[in-house]
Design a protein around this motif. Sequence first.
Motif, PDB file in Angstrom:
ATOM      1  N   GLU A   1      -0.731 -35.645  35.076  1.00  0.00           N
ATOM      2  CA  GLU A   1      -0.356 -34.919  36.289  1.00  0.00           C
ATOM      3  C   GLU A   1      -0.226 -35.833  37.505  1.00  0.00           C
ATOM      4  O   GLU A   1       0.720 -35.711  38.288  1.00  0.00           O
ATOM      5  CB  GLU A   1      -1.382 -33.814  36.568  1.00  0.00           C
TER       6      GLU A   1
ATOM      7  N   LEU B   1      12.772 -29.605  31.024  1.00  0.00           N
ATOM      8  CA  LEU B   1      11.679 -28.729  31.439  1.00  0.00           C
ATOM      9  C   LEU B   1      11.756 -27.405  30.687  1.00  0.00           C
ATOM     10  O   LEU B   1      12.837 -26.916  30.372  1.00  0.00           O
ATOM     11  CB  LEU B   1      11.739 -28.441  32.942  1.00  0.00           C
TER      12      LEU B   1
ATOM     13  N   LYS C   1       2.900 -38.427  36.675  1.00  0.00           N
ATOM     14  CA  LYS C   1       4.237 -37.901  36.414  1.00  0.00           C
ATOM     15  C   LYS C   1       4.523 -36.575  37.114  1.00  0.00           C
ATOM     16  O   LYS C   1       5.657 -36.099  37.082  1.00  0.00           O
ATOM     17  CB  LYS C   1       4.440 -37.720  34.904  1.00  0.00           C
ATOM     18  N   GLY C   2       3.512 -35.985  37.742  1.00  0.00           N
ATOM     19  CA  GLY C   2       3.686 -34.676  38.361  1.00  0.00           C
ATOM     20  C   GLY C   2       4.732 -34.660  39.454  1.00  0.00           C
ATOM     21  O   GLY C   2       5.556 -33.735  39.534  1.00  0.00           O
TER      22      GLY C   2
ATOM     23  N   GLY D   1       4.770 -29.242  36.500  1.00  0.00           N
ATOM     24  CA  GLY D   1       3.931 -30.340  36.052  1.00  0.00           C
ATOM     25  C   GLY D   1       4.431 -30.936  34.754  1.00  0.00           C
ATOM     26  O   GLY D   1       5.346 -30.400  34.116  1.00  0.00           O
ATOM     27  N   PRO D   2       3.850 -32.054  34.329  1.00  0.00           N
ATOM     28  CA  PRO D   2       4.217 -32.685  33.064  1.00  0.00           C
ATOM     29  C   PRO D   2       3.565 -31.967  31.890  1.00  0.00           C
ATOM     30  O   PRO D   2       2.705 -31.103  32.079  1.00  0.00           O
ATOM     31  CB  PRO D   2       3.673 -34.103  33.220  1.00  0.00           C
ATOM     32  N   VAL D   3       3.962 -32.352  30.697  1.00  0.00           N
ATOM     33  CA  VAL D   3       3.408 -31.712  29.498  1.00  0.00           C
ATOM     34  C   VAL D   3       1.908 -31.932  29.413  1.00  0.00           C
ATOM     35  O   VAL D   3       1.136 -30.981  29.199  1.00  0.00           O
ATOM     36  CB  VAL D   3       4.113 -32.254  28.234  1.00  0.00           C
TER      37      VAL D   3
ATOM     38  N   GLY E   1       8.141 -31.457  30.807  1.00  0.00           N
ATOM     39  CA  GLY E   1       7.316 -30.711  31.752  1.00  0.00           C
ATOM     40  C   GLY E   1       7.689 -29.247  31.823  1.00  0.00           C
ATOM     41  O   GLY E   1       8.372 -28.721  30.942  1.00  0.00           O
ATOM     42  N   TYR E   2       7.252 -28.600  32.891  1.00  0.00           N
ATOM     43  CA  TYR E   2       7.439 -27.159  33.027  1.00  0.00           C
ATOM     44  C   TYR E   2       7.664 -26.773  34.479  1.00  0.00           C
ATOM     45  O   TYR E   2       7.334 -27.512  35.412  1.00  0.00           O
ATOM     46  CB  TYR E   2       6.221 -26.405  32.496  1.00  0.00           C
ATOM     47  N   CYS E   3       8.202 -25.592  34.658  1.00  0.00           N
ATOM     48  CA  CYS E   3       8.301 -24.939  35.972  1.00  0.00           C
ATOM     49  C   CYS E   3       8.236 -23.441  35.734  1.00  0.00           C
ATOM     50  O   CYS E   3       8.927 -22.933  34.836  1.00  0.00           O
ATOM     51  CB  CYS E   3       9.605 -25.315  36.677  1.00  0.00           C
TER      52      CYS E   3
ATOM     53  N   TYR F   1       0.363 -21.732  32.406  1.00  0.00           N
ATOM     54  CA  TYR F   1       0.304 -22.967  31.621  1.00  0.00           C
ATOM     55  C   TYR F   1       0.046 -22.663  30.151  1.00  0.00           C
ATOM     56  O   TYR F   1       0.611 -23.320  29.264  1.00  0.00           O
ATOM     57  CB  TYR F   1      -0.774 -23.905  32.153  1.00  0.00           C
TER      58      TYR F   1
ATOM     59  N   ILE G   1       8.309 -34.578  38.160  1.00  0.00           N
ATOM     60  CA  ILE G   1       8.706 -33.239  37.713  1.00  0.00           C
ATOM     61  C   ILE G   1       9.036 -32.372  38.930  1.00  0.00           C
ATOM     62  O   ILE G   1      10.029 -31.637  38.952  1.00  0.00           O
ATOM     63  CB  ILE G   1       7.591 -32.579  36.877  1.00  0.00           C
TER      64      ILE G   1
END
Length: 237
Positions: free
Chosen positions: A192, A130, A195-196, A185-187, A162-164, A144, A199
Amino acid sequence: MKLFSLCLIVCLLQPGCDRGQNQTVMTPSQKKKRMLNDPILKHKVSQMALDAEVLNDIDWLVRTGFYVKTDLMRIICEEVYYQYSLNTDQVSATIDERLAAYRAEQKNWPDVTDCDRLDQAFARMEKRGLITLENAGNTQSDGYEIFEDALQEHPQPKTVIGYCFYHNQDLERVVGELPLYLAFGPVAPKEEETKGVAIGNIVREELERSGLEVEWEGTFHDRLRVPGMVWQKRIPE
């Protein structure tokens, strides 16, 4: 109130989003802060002395733990209150006083604070693919976009899943002793729904592993929350 416009300026210096995840219901005061992005709506500040609004902004910025004195002088005098002739000597003295008081408080903090635990959790999320961001923009959409920029600059973008992050309004709330909200969320936005949740589970696992309490309904459309977080972030030297 200038905190909202202040946050918009300063946090673009830092390296989710509205897409699919619930927004926190904004109070009338928060809606007013959103309007203050327009300089025309800013309150006038005394040119002779620092009024309560300026003092509160300085105190809030210091308590975020993100800024040293040079940052604070620039933010207050050249960015947020650029339209007003603030007494720079008074601003400087006030910043020195607030920084000294905050650093004195730090001596009584526990060896490991909740902010340290959050940093530890973010570091482990990074190892799991992430991109984590603090103080990222003013809204989930801003966050985002900052994630997308970070992804482009990542040395191994194909390893990112993904990210946080949390953004300025989230920071304002948690410094004010409310829960910390985290976007995730995912890349790819198209993934979303599929795969959301995975994540989100990574984020939850690492937060709990660090000893932080987590509230989450287990869906992509619900942001994770860290209730009862005590915001004690050490100011950089």
